[in-house]
Write a protein that holds these residues in place. Structure first.
Motif, PDB file in Angstrom:
ATOM      1  N   VAL A   1       8.311  -5.671 -15.344  1.00  0.00           N
ATOM      2  CA  VAL A   1       7.506  -6.351 -14.324  1.00  0.00           C
ATOM      3  C   VAL A   1       6.485  -5.390 -13.728  1.00  0.00           C
ATOM      4  N   CYS A   2       5.357  -5.947 -13.317  1.00  0.00           N
ATOM      5  CA  CYS A   2       4.387  -5.210 -12.502  1.00  0.00           C
ATOM      6  C   CYS A   2       4.011  -6.141 -11.352  1.00  0.00           C
TER       7      CYS A   2
ATOM      8  N   LYS B   1       9.312   2.134 -10.034  1.00  0.00           N
ATOM      9  CA  LYS B   1       8.522   3.372  -9.920  1.00  0.00           C
ATOM     10  C   LYS B   1       8.561   3.924  -8.501  1.00  0.00           C
TER      11      LYS B   1
ATOM     12  N   CYS C   1       6.787  -0.870  -5.692  1.00  0.00           N
ATOM     13  CA  CYS C   1       8.020  -0.546  -6.421  1.00  0.00           C
ATOM     14  C   CYS C   1       8.833   0.583  -5.805  1.00  0.00           C
TER      15      CYS C   1
ATOM     16  N   CYS D   1       4.991  -0.040 -15.819  1.00  0.00           N
ATOM     17  CA  CYS D   1       4.243   1.217 -16.006  1.00  0.00           C
ATOM     18  C   CYS D   1       5.148   2.347 -16.470  1.00  0.00           C
TER      19      CYS D   1
ATOM     20  N   CYS E   1      -0.690  -0.702 -16.528  1.00  0.00           N
ATOM     21  CA  CYS E   1      -0.899  -1.617 -15.395  1.00  0.00           C
ATOM     22  C   CYS E   1      -1.078  -0.866 -14.076  1.00  0.00           C
TER      23      CYS E   1
ATOM     24  N   GLU F   1       2.206  -5.913  -8.772  1.00  0.00           N
ATOM     25  CA  GLU F   1       0.822  -5.981  -8.285  1.00  0.00           C
ATOM     26  C   GLU F   1      -0.051  -6.846  -9.197  1.00  0.00           C
TER      27      GLU F   1
HETATM   28  S1  SF4 Z   1       3.158  -2.273  -9.117  1.00  0.00           S
HETATM   29 FE1  SF4 Z   1       4.952  -1.172  -9.870  1.00  0.00          FE
HETATM   30  S2  SF4 Z   1       4.929  -1.637 -12.063  1.00  0.00           S
HETATM   31 FE2  SF4 Z   1       2.892  -2.117 -11.329  1.00  0.00          FE
HETATM   32  S3  SF4 Z   1       1.739  -0.248 -11.659  1.00  0.00           S
HETATM   33 FE3  SF4 Z   1       2.507  -0.180  -9.562  1.00  0.00          FE
HETATM   34  S4  SF4 Z   1       4.392   0.998  -9.709  1.00  0.00           S
HETATM   35 FE4  SF4 Z   1       3.884   0.317 -11.777  1.00  0.00          FE
END
Ligand code: SF4
Length: 147
Positions: free
Chosen positions: A37-38, A103, A109, A7, A13, A40
């Motif tokens: 990577v995401c 993030k 994250c 993101c 995402c 979630e």
């Molecule tokens: S899980 Fe991490 S990468 Fe995915 S949207 Fe949430 S903060 Fe962003």
């Protein structure tokens, strides 16, 4: 090579279908061929999805089975968060990655500070589930706020 939250590089995402673009990180990702990577969505959650927070502890407590991740309706989505975290760890190990920029404040994250589970924008000390798992495996984690 680094891991970067998708993101932060403009991938839509985020739970609400948007992103958290930081142009400098998108450039860095392209320059260094970073692994986006995401956790979630990698754990099986859709976009968009409900906002989630960790209830009763931090990411470390979730990994230990002492806290859960729930959405605003109280649904328990812990298993998705754990699945995504272990998927990211597996990818990091395979690629020999030892650092990540993730993030801030996210229940997956976030690193250093996360929301407290009240959905009232209150922060506590601690890491999200993925950050905690990566740190447990000696992968350095910082957030976009540290740069
Ligand atoms: S899980 Fe991490 S990468 Fe995915 S949207 Fe949430 S903060 Fe962003």
């Amino acid at each position: 090579m680094k891991i970067i939250s998708a993101c932060l590089c403009g991938i839509n995402c985020k739970y609400n279908g948007g992103n958290n673009l930081v142009p400098a990180l998108k450039e860095l990702a392209e320059k260094e061929n970073a692994l986006l990577v995401c956790p979630e969505t990698m754990g099986g959650l859709p976009v968009p999805r409900s906002a989630c927070e960790i209830k009763g502890g931090t990411g470390l407590d979730v990994i230990a089975g002492h806290a859960r991740v729930t959405d605003t309706e109280g649904c328990d989505l812990t298993d998705y968060f754990l699945a995504g975290a272990y998927e990211v760890l597996t990818m990091a190990k395979k690629a020999g990655i030892d650092s990540a920029i993730l993030k801030s404040r996210s229940p997956s994250c976030g690193a250093g500070k996360i929301y407290d589970g009240s959905f009232k924008s209150r922060l506590i000390d601690g890491d999200g589930v993925t950050s905690a798992l990566l740190k447990l495996h000696d992968i350095q984690v910082i957030t976009e706020a540290d740069i």
